[in-house]
Design an enzyme around this catalytic site. Structure first.
Site, PDB file in Angstrom:
ATOM      1  N   HIS A  96     -31.823  -5.364 -19.133  1.00 36.11           N
ATOM      2  CA  HIS A  96     -31.009  -4.320 -18.503  1.00 36.11           C
ATOM      3  C   HIS A  96     -31.707  -2.966 -18.645  1.00 36.11           C
ATOM      4  O   HIS A  96     -32.371  -2.715 -19.662  1.00 36.11           O
ATOM      5  CB  HIS A  96     -29.621  -4.278 -19.152  1.00 36.11           C
ATOM      6  CG  HIS A  96     -28.667  -3.436 -18.386  1.00 36.11           C
ATOM      7  ND1 HIS A  96     -28.623  -2.070 -18.516  1.00 36.11           N
ATOM      8  CD2 HIS A  96     -27.759  -3.754 -17.430  1.00 36.11           C
ATOM      9  CE1 HIS A  96     -27.704  -1.591 -17.687  1.00 36.11           C
ATOM     10  NE2 HIS A  96     -27.171  -2.587 -17.019  1.00 36.11           N
ATOM     11  N   GLU A 166     -31.023  -4.041  -9.748  1.00 36.15           N
ATOM     12  CA  GLU A 166     -30.190  -2.900 -10.128  1.00 36.15           C
ATOM     13  C   GLU A 166     -31.007  -1.611 -10.049  1.00 36.15           C
ATOM     14  O   GLU A 166     -31.691  -1.250 -11.019  1.00 36.15           O
ATOM     15  CB  GLU A 166     -29.676  -3.072 -11.562  1.00 36.15           C
ATOM     16  CG  GLU A 166     -28.703  -4.211 -11.738  1.00 36.15           C
ATOM     17  CD  GLU A 166     -27.688  -3.928 -12.843  1.00 36.15           C
ATOM     18  OE1 GLU A 166     -26.496  -3.967 -12.558  1.00 36.15           O
ATOM     19  OE2 GLU A 166     -28.103  -3.651 -13.975  1.00 36.15           O
TER      20      GLU A 166
END
Ligand code: PGA
Length: 254
Positions: A96, A166
């Site tokens: 992430h 993302e």
């Protein structure tokens, strides 16, 4: 582990602050999804809540937000893939942007992916550029992330990996963020698919690619219909049971 179903993944990040609130949120979502069909539903929650959450619902797949690639031993403060697997975790986010921001490298993420796969946990590999420059350098950023994070992954296991595109500039927590459009997503998904096809051949077509970045109940439809993705990774809106359920229902209806 081939799976072409649509998928909605919640990423709670470092929320909520108490186990009671975590149970409440998970329970509300699990009640709301009891009749949902054809959508894999995953909630990635802080480690300490996972054992408790597992007992609440079988319909929601339990996910971690990270893991450590070592098997066992002297790794103070870390949690291994097999420890997660032993408590019923079946997905984990890896790479992430918030972890990359504190120093996680593609090499480390690669080890985490291998650790997850060895424990039969589906790694959700996050990739995405921090900024979009006019010379389109962001394509090479994403290419390096995809290639370096997937070094040494076999053709037979690539379909067990999920890739989440993302763009960091579109995350809800990014200062002066901008909305990404379904076309931004579509363009990058085509690009990632080409990288995967070059590297893994036909097996790569089974890899699920999803979008994340301020997804909400209003724009999710556009991303699924036009963004070239089979699902979404939802941060902020996953902390609101009503909004998260609306997102899941939208995805089911498409
Ligand atoms: P966001 O988070 O939906 O709040 O932008 C997504 C993520 O960081 O995974």
């Amino acid at each position: 582990m081939k799976n072409s179903a649509k998928i909605v993944i919640g990423n709670w990040k470092m929320n909520p602050q108490t186990e009671k609130d975590a149970e409440k949120l998970y329970t509300l979502v699990s009640k709301g999804v009891s009749k949902i069909k054809g959508v894999d539903i995953v909630i990635c929650a802080p480690f300490i809540y996972l054992p408790k959450l597992r007992k609440i619902s079988k319909k929601i797949n339990l996910g971690a937000e990270d893991l450590y690639p070592g098997d066992v031993g002297a790794f103070t403060g870390e949690i291994s893939a097999s420890m997660l697997s032993n408590i019923g975790v079946v997905y984990t986010i890896v790479g992430h942007s918030e972890r990359r921001a504190v120093g996680e490298t593609n090499e480390m993420i690669n080890k985490k992916i291998k650790g997850a796969l060895a424990a039969d946990i589906v790694p959700v590999l996050c990739v995405g550029e921090t900024v979009r420059d006019e010379s389109h350098g962001y394509f090479s950023v994403v290419k390096a992330q995809v290639e370096e994070c997937l070094v040494g992954i076999s053709r037979s296991s690539i379909s067990s990996v999920i890739i989440a595109y993302e763009p960091v500039w579109a995350l809800s927590t990014t200062a002066e963020r901008k909305d990404a459009t379904p076309m931004d997503s579509r363009e990058m998904v085509i690009f990632i698919r080409k990288i995967l096809a070059d590297k893994f051949g036909a097996e790569a077509s089974a890899v699920r690619i999803i979008y994340g970045g301020s997804v909400n109940e209003r724009d999710v439809e556009g991303f699924i219909r036009d963004g070239g993705v089979s699902g979404v990774l939802v941060g902020k809106a996953s902390l609101d049971a009503k909004k998260f359920l609306q997102i899941i229902t939208e995805v089911e209806s498409i």
